[in-house]
Design a protein around this motif. Sequence first.
Motif, short mmCIF file in Angstrom:
data_model
loop_
_atom_site.label_atom_id
_atom_site.label_comp_id
_atom_site.label_asym_id
_atom_site.label_seq_id
_atom_site.Cartn_x
_atom_site.Cartn_y
_atom_site.Cartn_z
N ALA A 64 0.81 -1.22 0.00
CA ALA A 64 0.00 0.00 0.00
C ALA A 64 0.85 1.27 0.00
O ALA A 64 0.54 2.23 -0.71
N VAL A 119 -5.82 2.34 -4.53
CA VAL A 119 -5.14 3.58 -4.14
C VAL A 119 -5.07 4.54 -5.31
O VAL A 119 -5.38 5.74 -5.19
N GLY A 338 -2.51 5.22 0.97
CA GLY A 338 -1.71 4.03 1.26
C GLY A 338 -1.63 3.75 2.75
O GLY A 338 -1.72 2.60 3.19
#
Length: 393
Positions: A64, A119, A338
């Motif tokens: 992430a 994301v 993230g």
Amino acid sequence: MTKPSPAANLRRAFPWLIAGLISLHACMAVTRVAASLWVLHQGHGEWAVGVLLSLFAVAPMLLAMWAGRQADRYGLHRPVGIAVLMALFGALVALAGQGLWTIGLSCFLAGGALSVAAVAMQREAGQMADEPSELKRVFGWMALGPAMSNALAPVAAGVLIDYVSFRAAFGLAVLLPVLAWVFITKLPRHTPKAQSAASRAKPAWDLLRQPALRYLLLMNVVLAAAWDAHSFVVPVIGHAKGLSASSIGFVLASFAVAAMAVRLAIIRWSKQLDEVKALRAAMLMAAATLAVYAWLPGTPGLMLGSALLGLALGSVQPMVMAMLHQVTPADRHGQALGLRMVATNGATVAMPVGFGLLAAASVSAAPLWLMAGLLLLAQWPAARLTRHQNGES
């Protein structure tokens, strides 16, 4: 003649963004349902379901932060292209042969692919709002993607499993990433604004210095864990009650349909909604439903309980995403997204395994009761966030 704003130009391609998100999310959702039911069908027990569900969150935890930096630097297409390749390979592995290791790898890659793509897609969606008041509307529409996927994918997977085979369900998962890339190529490519040297030098963890973001992430983690508790318990309770795969799919779909309905309501009345008050109401409603869920009778009862949870938990993402974009700098939205994904998936890694052990050691409904208690405790950071918004210490 007034020149359209950059956000207005991006909004023209918004339906393709949502379609791409639906397709990638559906790949993950089909894999999740098929993997859970395959494990139970093979007699491996609740603990194995918990392990597989945890694998969906391991890759997001690892990727992430990197995905956030990629999105801030390159925009949409490069991260999503990587995600499509991950999802496609994972689905092909499960299609080639069903076993704990192959299905586990498929779960790992499907979860990672969705996180990398989400994301970038969420960051792109944030660019489509001209002003903060539009963020709830944008993310309300964006949140409809996973809700629609969750409404259709479990039913499709359950029907394929009941009437064809598990292999057919995994075959469906192979087609969905390809479809996602077809949709994403319809979006215009544009280079993000260059980050300042100061922003590039700061790690994402530095954002946690902001109290509002800390409180927001804490609430989001608890609410995400409640969502995971529902995803874990429905196949387990449904299997214990003798429900078919199709019936279990309909129970999961009722949650998703309700989530879609509440997100449409958010889009319609976004200007009248207070984000924190909405989150606090959602936590109370979810806690009450989780406390009684296990005693609901048969498929209709579980569908009703899932719908109530869908109304509560489905309202969370648009509110959280709108607030997150308001409390973080524009050139660090990817990092903030993230960071949020690491936090929520950290709970998703630990919780399903814990849910499996807790259910095996006590009763199947124990994870729901645990989450009901945690949702009540989460009213504390919500109250702190309210005070911070009002300028109180």
